[in-house]
Scaffold this active site. Structure first.
Site, PDB file in Angstrom:
ATOM      1  N   TYR A 131      23.837  21.339  43.129  1.00 60.31           N
ATOM      2  CA  TYR A 131      23.250  22.546  42.540  1.00 60.31           C
ATOM      3  C   TYR A 131      24.090  23.782  42.859  1.00 60.31           C
ATOM      4  O   TYR A 131      24.653  23.873  43.952  1.00 60.31           O
ATOM      5  CB  TYR A 131      21.838  22.754  43.097  1.00 60.31           C
ATOM      6  CG  TYR A 131      21.181  23.990  42.536  1.00 60.31           C
ATOM      7  CD1 TYR A 131      20.605  23.960  41.270  1.00 60.31           C
ATOM      8  CD2 TYR A 131      21.198  25.189  43.239  1.00 60.31           C
ATOM      9  CE1 TYR A 131      20.037  25.099  40.735  1.00 60.31           C
ATOM     10  CE2 TYR A 131      20.624  26.328  42.701  1.00 60.31           C
ATOM     11  CZ  TYR A 131      20.056  26.278  41.454  1.00 60.31           C
ATOM     12  OH  TYR A 131      19.493  27.404  40.911  1.00 60.31           O
ATOM     13  N   TRP A 164      25.819  27.886  41.282  1.00 58.03           N
ATOM     14  CA  TRP A 164      26.303  28.716  40.178  1.00 58.03           C
ATOM     15  C   TRP A 164      27.777  28.520  39.842  1.00 58.03           C
ATOM     16  O   TRP A 164      28.192  28.810  38.736  1.00 58.03           O
ATOM     17  CB  TRP A 164      26.049  30.193  40.497  1.00 58.03           C
ATOM     18  CG  TRP A 164      24.691  30.640  40.077  1.00 58.03           C
ATOM     19  CD1 TRP A 164      23.518  30.069  40.442  1.00 58.03           C
ATOM     20  CD2 TRP A 164      24.365  31.750  39.224  1.00 58.03           C
ATOM     21  NE1 TRP A 164      22.470  30.767  39.883  1.00 58.03           N
ATOM     22  CE2 TRP A 164      22.965  31.805  39.133  1.00 58.03           C
ATOM     23  CE3 TRP A 164      25.123  32.704  38.564  1.00 58.03           C
ATOM     24  CZ2 TRP A 164      22.293  32.770  38.387  1.00 58.03           C
ATOM     25  CZ3 TRP A 164      24.463  33.661  37.827  1.00 58.03           C
ATOM     26  CH2 TRP A 164      23.063  33.690  37.723  1.00 58.03           C
TER      27      TRP A 164
HETATM   28  N1  LIG Z   1      16.241  32.548  51.424  1.00 58.34           N
HETATM   29  C1  LIG Z   1      16.565  32.492  50.137  1.00 58.34           C
HETATM   30  N2  LIG Z   1      17.406  31.550  49.710  1.00 58.34           N
HETATM   31  C2  LIG Z   1      17.742  31.468  48.404  1.00 58.34           C
HETATM   32  C3  LIG Z   1      17.216  32.401  47.478  1.00 58.34           C
HETATM   33  C4  LIG Z   1      16.327  33.389  47.960  1.00 58.34           C
HETATM   34  O1  LIG Z   1      15.828  34.232  47.202  1.00 58.34           O
HETATM   35  N3  LIG Z   1      16.032  33.408  49.291  1.00 58.34           N
HETATM   36  N4  LIG Z   1      17.558  32.311  46.160  1.00 58.34           N
HETATM   37  C5  LIG Z   1      17.952  31.013  45.655  1.00 58.34           C
HETATM   38  C6  LIG Z   1      18.525  31.090  44.324  1.00 58.34           C
HETATM   39  S1  LIG Z   1      17.570  31.856  43.152  1.00 58.34           S
HETATM   40  C7  LIG Z   1      19.711  30.538  43.989  1.00 58.34           C
HETATM   41  S2  LIG Z   1      20.163  30.458  42.344  1.00 58.34           S
HETATM   42  C8  LIG Z   1      20.592  29.907  44.987  1.00 58.34           C
HETATM   43  C9  LIG Z   1      22.082  30.180  44.738  1.00 58.34           C
HETATM   44  O2  LIG Z   1      22.853  29.296  45.445  1.00 58.34           O
HETATM   45  P1  LIG Z   1      24.315  28.863  44.971  1.00 58.34           P
HETATM   46  O3  LIG Z   1      24.428  28.930  43.496  1.00 58.34           O
HETATM   47  O4  LIG Z   1      24.634  27.571  45.615  1.00 58.34           O
HETATM   48  O5  LIG Z   1      25.184  30.037  45.613  1.00 58.34           O
HETATM   49  P2  LIG Z   1      26.672  30.511  45.331  1.00 58.34           P
HETATM   50  O6  LIG Z   1      27.058  31.315  46.511  1.00 58.34           O
HETATM   51  O7  LIG Z   1      26.754  31.177  44.005  1.00 58.34           O
HETATM   52  O8  LIG Z   1      27.481  29.162  45.353  1.00 58.34           O
HETATM   53  C10 LIG Z   1      28.502  28.867  44.448  1.00 58.34           C
HETATM   54  C11 LIG Z   1      29.621  28.140  45.191  1.00 58.34           C
HETATM   55  O9  LIG Z   1      30.553  27.643  44.226  1.00 58.34           O
HETATM   56  C12 LIG Z   1      31.876  27.969  44.640  1.00 58.34           C
HETATM   57  N5  LIG Z   1      32.689  28.089  43.412  1.00 58.34           N
HETATM   58  C13 LIG Z   1      32.894  29.178  42.645  1.00 58.34           C
HETATM   59  N6  LIG Z   1      33.663  28.876  41.585  1.00 58.34           N
HETATM   60  C14 LIG Z   1      33.961  27.558  41.676  1.00 58.34           C
HETATM   61  C15 LIG Z   1      34.719  26.651  40.868  1.00 58.34           C
HETATM   62  O10 LIG Z   1      35.251  27.000  39.826  1.00 58.34           O
HETATM   63  N7  LIG Z   1      34.789  25.360  41.283  1.00 58.34           N
HETATM   64  C16 LIG Z   1      34.197  24.930  42.426  1.00 58.34           C
HETATM   65  N8  LIG Z   1      34.329  23.653  42.758  1.00 58.34           N
HETATM   66  N9  LIG Z   1      33.477  25.761  43.211  1.00 58.34           N
HETATM   67  C17 LIG Z   1      33.342  27.045  42.829  1.00 58.34           C
HETATM   68  C18 LIG Z   1      31.749  29.247  45.438  1.00 58.34           C
HETATM   69  O11 LIG Z   1      32.818  29.375  46.342  1.00 58.34           O
HETATM   70  C19 LIG Z   1      30.389  29.066  46.126  1.00 58.34           C
HETATM   71  O12 LIG Z   1      30.501  28.463  47.381  1.00 58.34           O
HETATM   72  O13 LIG Z   1      20.234  30.387  46.295  1.00 58.34           O
HETATM   73  C20 LIG Z   1      18.848  30.192  46.582  1.00 58.34           C
HETATM   74  N10 LIG Z   1      18.590  30.500  47.976  1.00 58.34           N
HETATM   75  N1  LIG Z   2      23.429  41.291  42.410  1.00 58.75           N
HETATM   76  C1  LIG Z   2      22.886  40.076  42.267  1.00 58.75           C
HETATM   77  N2  LIG Z   2      22.042  39.843  41.250  1.00 58.75           N
HETATM   78  C2  LIG Z   2      21.469  38.602  41.099  1.00 58.75           C
HETATM   79  C3  LIG Z   2      21.776  37.546  41.980  1.00 58.75           C
HETATM   80  C4  LIG Z   2      22.676  37.833  43.066  1.00 58.75           C
HETATM   81  O1  LIG Z   2      22.975  36.954  43.896  1.00 58.75           O
HETATM   82  N3  LIG Z   2      23.201  39.093  43.165  1.00 58.75           N
HETATM   83  N4  LIG Z   2      21.206  36.309  41.793  1.00 58.75           N
HETATM   84  C5  LIG Z   2      20.652  35.995  40.482  1.00 58.75           C
HETATM   85  C6  LIG Z   2      19.729  34.866  40.579  1.00 58.75           C
HETATM   86  S1  LIG Z   2      20.367  33.326  40.875  1.00 58.75           S
HETATM   87  C7  LIG Z   2      18.402  34.966  40.390  1.00 58.75           C
HETATM   88  S2  LIG Z   2      17.408  33.570  40.429  1.00 58.75           S
HETATM   89  C8  LIG Z   2      17.764  36.258  40.150  1.00 58.75           C
HETATM   90  C9  LIG Z   2      16.504  36.374  41.004  1.00 58.75           C
HETATM   91  O2  LIG Z   2      15.716  37.401  40.628  1.00 58.75           O
HETATM   92  P1  LIG Z   2      14.416  37.737  41.501  1.00 58.75           P
HETATM   93  O3  LIG Z   2      13.795  36.495  41.963  1.00 58.75           O
HETATM   94  O4  LIG Z   2      13.591  38.661  40.713  1.00 58.75           O
HETATM   95  O5  LIG Z   2      15.110  38.527  42.693  1.00 58.75           O
HETATM   96  P2  LIG Z   2      14.849  38.819  44.223  1.00 58.75           P
HETATM   97  O6  LIG Z   2      15.901  39.831  44.555  1.00 58.75           O
HETATM   98  O7  LIG Z   2      14.831  37.593  45.034  1.00 58.75           O
HETATM   99  O8  LIG Z   2      13.419  39.464  44.282  1.00 58.75           O
HETATM  100  C10 LIG Z   2      13.089  40.613  43.525  1.00 58.75           C
HETATM  101  C11 LIG Z   2      12.093  41.451  44.251  1.00 58.75           C
HETATM  102  O9  LIG Z   2      10.870  40.758  44.412  1.00 58.75           O
HETATM  103  C12 LIG Z   2      10.113  41.483  45.367  1.00 58.75           C
HETATM  104  N5  LIG Z   2       9.270  40.546  46.116  1.00 58.75           N
HETATM  105  C13 LIG Z   2       9.638  39.594  46.997  1.00 58.75           C
HETATM  106  N6  LIG Z   2       8.550  38.933  47.446  1.00 58.75           N
HETATM  107  C14 LIG Z   2       7.474  39.467  46.823  1.00 58.75           C
HETATM  108  C15 LIG Z   2       6.064  39.218  46.840  1.00 58.75           C
HETATM  109  O10 LIG Z   2       5.562  38.326  47.502  1.00 58.75           O
HETATM  110  N7  LIG Z   2       5.296  39.985  46.023  1.00 58.75           N
HETATM  111  C16 LIG Z   2       5.797  40.956  45.245  1.00 58.75           C
HETATM  112  N8  LIG Z   2       4.981  41.632  44.477  1.00 58.75           N
HETATM  113  N9  LIG Z   2       7.106  41.244  45.239  1.00 58.75           N
HETATM  114  C17 LIG Z   2       7.939  40.492  45.993  1.00 58.75           C
HETATM  115  C18 LIG Z   2      11.088  42.227  46.259  1.00 58.75           C
HETATM  116  O11 LIG Z   2      10.886  43.596  46.069  1.00 58.75           O
HETATM  117  C19 LIG Z   2      12.434  41.807  45.689  1.00 58.75           C
HETATM  118  O12 LIG Z   2      13.375  42.816  45.744  1.00 58.75           O
HETATM  119  O13 LIG Z   2      18.655  37.309  40.482  1.00 58.75           O
HETATM  120  C20 LIG Z   2      19.929  37.172  39.859  1.00 58.75           C
HETATM  121  N10 LIG Z   2      20.634  38.419  40.048  1.00 58.75           N
HETATM  122 MO   LIG Z   3      18.764  31.782  41.086  1.00 60.22          MO
END
Ligand SMILES: Nc1nc2c(c(=O)[nH]1)N[C@H]1C(S)=C(S)[C@@H](COP(=O)(O)OP(=O)(O)OC[C@H]3O[C@@H](n4cnc5c(=O)[nH]c(N)nc54)[C@H](O)[C@@H]3O)O[C@H]1N2
Ligand SMILES: Nc1nc2c(c(=O)[nH]1)N[C@H]1C(S)=C(S)[C@@H](COP(=O)(O)OP(=O)(O)OC[C@H]3O[C@@H](n4cnc5c(=O)[nH]c(N)nc54)[C@H](O)[C@@H]3O)O[C@H]1N2
Ligand SMILES: [Mo]
Length: 802
Positions: free
Chosen positions: A110, A112
């Site tokens: 899994y 990005w």
């Molecule tokens: N506590 C907490 N944990 C969370 C979240 C949270 O809100 N709270 N959010 C979750 C969410 S929504 C998401 S989507 C995940 C994201 O988690 P990930 O999508 O796993 O995070 P990234 O850091 O984007 O990881 C991408 C990896 O791919 C590598 N990469 C980039 N380009 C390439 C390429 O071309 N080839 C290869 N082989 N590798 C490449 C980068 O170096 C990096 O290590 O994290 C989750 N984890």
């Molecule tokens: N710059 C940047 N942008 C991103 C990403 C990134 O890594 N960097 N990741 C992308 C990805 S993979 C995803 S999935 C999206 C995620 O998008 P979201 O899931 O919407 O993003 P978060 O920043 O985890 O949370 C948004 C807000 O939710 C609020 N929040 C947290 N817990 C609670 C709760 O229990 N109740 C309420 N009411 N509010 C709460 C907090 O204010 C927090 O800032 O973002 C995307 N956009």
């Molecule tokens: Mo995500």
């Protein structure tokens, strides 16, 4: 300065033009049509050749010497030739397939990775492993697994709802009240999966507000979101607030009875629940106030406002990454249904305005071609966030969406394009689980914590080092991107790595002793780009969009799709004629009560939205011991863990550590001052962070972004992350037995001043590397093949639902 006509590089955070000056230095400028470019892109050039890049294929030292599996993450590496690394990886894949079957290979992989339709690491991985006989896969996402599983039962698949999502233009034209649970982030809309041509989100919100829309943001902290009004709420209690609003609507007769009768099923059961007819407990505003910390009069007044004017009920994706996150999205739909605006312009529900740039913009959804990956002959899968459970408990049954499945017995993990040591929760637990597989193979451009936890590391290129076509089905442009730099050192792109491996692998029936021709399809990379483009062009021609021939597209650098004339209205056809356009639910209507889900017999899930206190929240017993609710949100200065090592991300840290935002009251009680080093801890682990004090965060709540690279001090038990990776303290807990999604955001901790001299941060220092001149001898394969466990074999649902 780069100008239009210069080569384009596309990333998930934006598109940029590049130019080399006379000295060979490359500079970048945002794509000329981007009104609000993201500064994250400024780091692209420096990370092409920083000290974290992996120069050559590597094998972990004690794995090479004795097949060790215990020192992952702590070991040094030996640099080897491509031949040696590919030979070893092929030997391991072949050995595991022969001894345990393809199911023993986990390639859920899994994450990005990078933008680009062809160089999509996971698709390349799947294509090869499908030819090899398959693998155990992962299902759903970390972003919103709870919504992906619950919404098809209640209204429609999430993807379908995203394609037709309500836009800011419609909200502006309706002058709607936007009640935003989880707020509307500006920070997060810098990003779009697959790419962003034009960052329009900020402008779109401003336009809607100027036209008369009004946003009430309901969040624990007034962070980088947009709001006209802020209602602070205790984390993890939104469902109670929504129930309280619903109670005011029904008790004051403000709900739309006609809509509920004509377009929904099961409101009666839900109504009797909120009115307490079965258990004597009314879920009214007073009840909700005690749980949420939002004053009862405020709840009543908000319900009345919602009933009086066009309203959009928006739930941020963060609401799904909580214990019982399924209920939050179900209830969002129910609340909107009670207001009766579903299917009308700029009303109804919205699912993540602000989460990424594409939610809420006015654009068409385009069916872009993707690399064909073939079919996986193995049916085994896990819900993606159950990885540690799977590794720790092979054979154990678990429930998922009404089925009972079993965890397969994994012997080899293959990861390309994601980072579980970023994304997974309770990393001390994951590290324990990660010792179980016999071999871990990873492709990474940088020495991330994932690379350091691998046995065989293949150095991968970055998007700026390869030609591709890039775009998102929910964006406005398709780009022809060009390599602006040579691959770093010996790095190869994922396709070439897999092609090299394919040449060493045989088909499952052993009829082919090389999979290379089948994997490459006999095409070189330019031919692949052309075929993906031609495929896209044919698909779009069917919808009346005429794109130029490939060469002309490459020459121009991009193709821009027309925006639709009228803003999209979510579920309009259903509203206009529910019999002709029923929803894809069992009843064809919005299921406020779902017989299917009730039939699953999940504890705390009676088949309609209902409040069950989460394990960790400020009202729990546990909060006496761990009194701070840590919210872990997306980082403003990077994409997850990507570019964490670069200047823009480092500038957001406090003396090299991630920042932790807390209220003045909580800081004072603990003797914490701005800039201090704090220790954030619970039973699962601890991390160090820099203190940032903020007036606009609810007392009892702390906020930290995800994405700091794991940097462990293992002299402590449980281990401490010196750098501030939040997932060292989060809980590895499922949303519920319905979706088994990650409850990533929910976590109780204590915070104290770190009194000792803080240890240096070493997260971005590569591991020790040995260069050997002679040919290496391959590590011993484990001598005794464990017999296949009795429960292995394809995962099968037991008869009926549970
Ligand atoms: N506590 C907490 N944990 C969370 C979240 C949270 O809100 N709270 N959010 C979750 C969410 S929504 C998401 S989507 C995940 C994201 O988690 P990930 O999508 O796993 O995070 P990234 O850091 O984007 O990881 C991408 C990896 O791919 C590598 N990469 C980039 N380009 C390439 C390429 O071309 N080839 C290869 N082989 N590798 C490449 C980068 O170096 C990096 O290590 O994290 C989750 N984890
Ligand atoms: N710059 C940047 N942008 C991103 C990403 C990134 O890594 N960097 N990741 C992308 C990805 S993979 C995803 S999935 C999206 C995620 O998008 P979201 O899931 O919407 O993003 P978060 O920043 O985890 O949370 C948004 C807000 O939710 C609020 N929040 C947290 N817990 C609670 C709760 O229990 N109740 C309420 N009411 N509010 C709460 C907090 O204010 C927090 O800032 O973002 C995307 N956009
Ligand atoms: Mo995500």
């Amino acid at each position: 300065m780069p100008q239009s006509g210069d080569p384009l590089v596309s990333t998930h955070w934006g598109t940029y033009r590049a130019r080399n000056d006379a000295t060979g230095a490359t500079s970048l400028a945002a794509f000329e049509d981007d009104p609000d470019p993201s500064p994250i892109g400024e780091s692209i050039i420096e990370t092409l050749s920083d000290s974290c890049r992996i120069a050559r294929p590597m094998i972990r030292k004690s794995y090479l010497e004795r097949g060790d599996t215990t020192r992952r993450g702590q070991d040094s590496f030996v640099a080897v030739s491509w031949e040696e690394a590919l030979d070893l990886a092929a030997r391991e894949l072949t050995r595991i397939r022969a001894n345990y079957g393809n199911e023993a290979i986990y390639a859920g992989s899994y994450g990005w990775a990078s933008a680009g339709r062809f160089h999509h690491a996971q698709s390349q991985l799947r294509r090869l492993l499908n030819l090899f006989g398959g693998y155990t896969a992962s299902r759903n996402t970390y972003s919103y697994a709870a919504a992906e599983v619950v919404l098809p039962h209640v209204v429609a698949p999430l993807d379908q709802l995203f394609n037709d999502h309500t836009s800011w233009r419609a909200i502006g034209e309706t002058r709607a009240l936007v009640v935003a649970f989880g707020g509307v982030s500006l920070r997060n809309s810098q990003i779009n999966p697959g790419g962003v041509a034009r960052h329009t989100h900020k402008g779109d919100i401003a336009g809607a507000i100027a036209a008369g829309a009004h946003i009430v943001s309901i969040t624990p902290s007034r962070d980088e979101g947009y709001s006209n009004e802020w209602t602070p709420i205790r984390p993890n209690t939104d469902l109670a607030l929504m129930l309280g609003l619903a109670h005011t609507l029904t008790s004051e007769g403000l709900h739309d009875k006609d809509f509920l009768t004509r377009y929904c099923t099961g409101f009666d059961k839900f109504e009797s629940y909120i009115c307490g007819e079965t258990d004597g407990l009314a879920r009214d505003a007073d009840w909700a106030a005690v749980i949420t910390g939002v004053d009862a009069d405020t709840i009543r007044a908000l319900a009345r406002r919602m009933a009086k004017q066009p309203t959009v009920v928006n739930a941020s994706w963060s609401l799904t990454r909580q214990h019982n996150g399924e209920m939050n999205y179900w209830m969002t739909v129910v609340l909107a249904a009670m207001l009766g605006g579903v299917g009308r312009k700029g009303e109804g529900f919205a699912l993540g305005l602000g989460a990424v740039n594409s939610i809420g913009n006015t654009r068409r959804t385009v069916r872009l071609a993707a690399l064909p990956t073939g079919r996986n002959p193995i049916s085994a899968f896990i819900p993606v966030a159950r990885i540690a459970d799977m590794l720790l408990h092979p054979g154990q049954p678990f429930r998922y969406n009404g089925q009972i499945l079993h965890y397969p017995d994994i012997r080899l993990v293959y990861w390309a394009g994601g980072n579980p040591f970023h994304h997974h929760q309770d990393l001390n637990r994951l590290r324990k689980a990660w010792r179980k597989p016999e071999t871990v193979i990873v492709h990474e451009p940088h020495w991330t914590p994932l690379a350091r936890h691998a046995d065989i590391v293949f150095p991968a290129t970055l998007p700026a080092e390869r030609n591709d076509i890039a775009g998102s089905p929910r964006d406005t442009h398709l780009f022809a991107t060009k390599a602006i730099a040579e691959p770093f050192a010996e790095a190869r792109d994922d396709h070439d790595i897999f092609a090299g491996l394919a040449a060493r692998l045989s088909s499952p029936d052993n009829r082919l002793n090389s999979l290379e021709a089948a994997f490459t399809g006999g095409k070189d990379k330019d031919e692949w780009l052309q075929s993906l483009y031609d495929d896209t062009r044919d698909r779009l021609a069917e919808t009346g969009v005429h794109m130029p021939a490939f060469e002309a597209f490459r020459e121009a650098g991009f193709f821009a799709f027309d925006a639709p004339e009228d803003p999209c209205i979510l579920l309009k056809a259903f509203r206009d004629n529910p019999d002709a356009h029923p929803l894809p639910t069992p009843s064809g209507r919005i299921e406020i009560f779902s017989k299917t889900i009730a039939g699953f017999g999940i504890m705390g899930n009676p088949g309609h939205p209902a409040w069950t206190p989460p394990v960790e929240w400020l009202g729990a017993r546990l909060a006496e011991r761990w009194p701070i609710h840590l919210v872990t949100h997306q980082p403003a200065r990077r994409l997850h863990s990507q570019l964490d090592q670069a200047r823009h991300s480092l500038e957001g840290k406090i003396n090299g550590r991630e920042a932790c935002v807390i209220s003045r009251q909580d800081a004072a009680r603990r003797g914490l001052r701005e800039g201090d080093v704090a220790r954030i801890f619970n039973d699962r682990g601890s991390c160090l962070a820099g203190v940032r004090i903020c007036e606009d965060v609810l007392p009892g709540v702390a906020m930290m972004p995800t994405g700091a690279w794991l940097d462990l001090d293992e002299s402590l038990t449980p281990a401490c992350c010196k750098h501030g990776n939040v997932n060292i303290v989060t809980a590895d807990r499922a949303t519920s037995e319905l979706a088994q999604g990650p409850a990533a955001l929910s976590c109780l901790v204590e915070i104290e001043r770190h009194k000792a001299e803080p240890p240096p941060v070493t997260a971005h220092r590569p591991p020790e590397i040995e260069i050997v001149q002679k040919k290496i001898s391959l590590p011993p394969a484990p001598r005794r093949a464990h017999p296949r466990p009795p429960w292995s074999g394809p995962l099968r649902p037991t008869s009926g639902t549970v």
